[in-house]
Enzyme design. Sequence first.
Site, PDB file in Angstrom:
ATOM      1  N   ASP A 103      25.638 -56.759  12.000  1.00  0.00           N
ATOM      2  CA  ASP A 103      27.014 -56.958  12.468  1.00  0.00           C
ATOM      3  C   ASP A 103      27.841 -57.779  11.474  1.00  0.00           C
ATOM      4  O   ASP A 103      28.436 -58.812  11.837  1.00  0.00           O
ATOM      5  CB  ASP A 103      27.011 -57.696  13.823  1.00  0.00           C
ATOM      6  N   GLU A 106      32.304 -49.830  20.588  1.00  0.00           N
ATOM      7  CA  GLU A 106      32.162 -51.291  20.583  1.00  0.00           C
ATOM      8  C   GLU A 106      32.571 -51.794  19.204  1.00  0.00           C
ATOM      9  O   GLU A 106      33.144 -51.054  18.408  1.00  0.00           O
ATOM     10  CB  GLU A 106      30.726 -51.701  20.936  1.00  0.00           C
TER      11      GLU A 106
END
Length: 647
Positions: free
Chosen positions: A32, A202
């Site tokens: 991420d 997301e």
Amino acid sequence: MKRLFLSLFAATLLLPGLFAQNPVIRDQYSADPTARVFGGKVWLFPSHDIISPVEPERKWFSMADYHVFSSEDLVNWTDHGVILSQENVPWGKPDAYSMWAPDCVEKDGKYYFVFPNAPKEGHGFAIGVAVADRPEGPYTAREKAIPGVFGIDPCVLQASDGQTYLYWSGMGLTGAPVKDDLSELTGRPVRLDTPLPEGFKEGPFIFEREGRFYLTYPWVQDKTETLAYAMSDSPLGPYVFKGIIMAQSPSECWTNHHSIVCYKGEWYLFYHHNDYSPAFDKNRSVRIDRIAFNEDGTILPVTPTLRGVGRTPADGRIQMDRYSALCHQGAYLEFVDAEHPFEGWYIGLGRPGTWVRYDEVDFGEKAPGTVTFRYRAPKACGVAVSASEKTGWFALPASDGWTTLRLPFTMEVIGTQNLRLSLEEGEGLELDWISFGDVFEAVFSDSSTSLDKYMVPATGAFATPDQDGFLRRWLLLEPISCPHRTNNEWTDSYLRKVLYTEYFPGQWGDRLPKDGAKVKKLRWHAMDSQLYNVKLFRFATNLTDLKYGCLYWMATVINCEEDIPSVRLSAGSNGPSIWWVNGQEAVILSGDRRMVADDCASEQLTLKKGRNVIWGAVVNGPGLCDFCLRFLDQDGNPVTNYTVTTK
Ligand code: FUB
């Protein structure tokens, strides 16, 4: 070991003109990635995947803390260590292992690190903020999470109109105006995804470029996450879907998560893939590739590469397995040690005609005199190495085990070049790395003072202490200049003054620098000593111009299967020295001394189960310089039941 023949996925990496050395963080998992530019450096704020220490069988995300990394060239990354742990979030469950995708922004000299976590009360995720005065921390988490924000994957946009916005995901993609210090929302949250094509979304990352706003996000169009994007004239939309930036991964890493940043005029896509954990896709690693825009502002699709970005110095280890291009058949990649994936990969060239290309190797201004191959091959092989429109031919004798062979290199290659290596004769050549000139030229020199009589580059995943318990694997930094007026000044207080000066980030820390990493112009070398005493003078004279009036830093890691109590660190050094165990000073040898084994021993201490980090620093005056170190038990016997690494 199963041979991983290159599949369609690898074939898609062969497009010319793509550059990378991926993954970029090579000693831990990292996912991420949010990249931000602060103070002329890129700061990388990823999640930190681990295997769950409480439920290792549960195949799910597990993240207990965050590290931050910085780089000026996108190639060499400094790990600044842990900036926030789950135990230090007042509103968070201290054992939830839910420190998912974060972001960080700067405003008026304060750094706001924004992160999701499981709250102590209630379910799901809240989003909180930790504040620091510097990007590397220390960060202090606020008492409470941001009111009214429930979800994951926070992203902050500081729009050019002066307004700050917070975005997050969880039940779709949401955005809202927020105070500059991220303490509370200042407007109603708006759903951004309703006009976008259906499918799970997301990880929103929003950025502004030339007056347009880009909502980029992981999107499940088919089976796993692509990276997709939409554009708008306004930070809170409505956003119009534009297409896919990166296709879903054929190797089925389910998530992708990214950020897009402009650095020194070039645009980069940071994303992740489970490179070091092919069997478990929740242990991921950060990659970088270039990203480009069409004239109308739309984004050109990005093909993931192994080569990544940045120039590789010719005298470093050039990992040909992180290739720019590869022949379609007969080549394969495997982990060097499947038990230790962070050791990286090697590339196999199965038969004559197979080749690999690695772009952007920096040879500098002076052509190297040697090339070093780290390889193994069941039969003698002939390889052709091409660069700068020149080709040289090299004979590699058969070797069943990994061997390091240095050969003369007579081609006049300078500047930044693309390197092509092809197997011309023989078969089954497996190549770990190659390197040109300088460092390896010196390390493998044949002269009578050659370093390889004293030490060689560390090989294998770990070493063990020798039978007398002496530690022979060390990470050594090339000497730092430190002229002394006289040896009489080497008192405890002088030593503490000189050796408690910080010379590089992470000094005395839990994480060791990487082999090949640099402190200004000085390089760290992971070495295996051939002798019980580590000959620092030989190390210096073979690798640098500095012999006298200097100080040496060194570190190593002792890995214990269980606590080993009641041991003493026993040291000897030619030249005064200080030794630290797990961050605590254990032994100081002051005065003008000769090297004597067991010259001085520490108080009794416990080597704890797991990693124990030893740091040392030795001062050299006008003579030779070496040291030896071992642990002794209560009866004075050497302690040997551990392994030694430099990671
Ligand atoms: O890393 C945990 C979650 O996986 C992130 O929050 C998502 O974006 C996905 O990458």
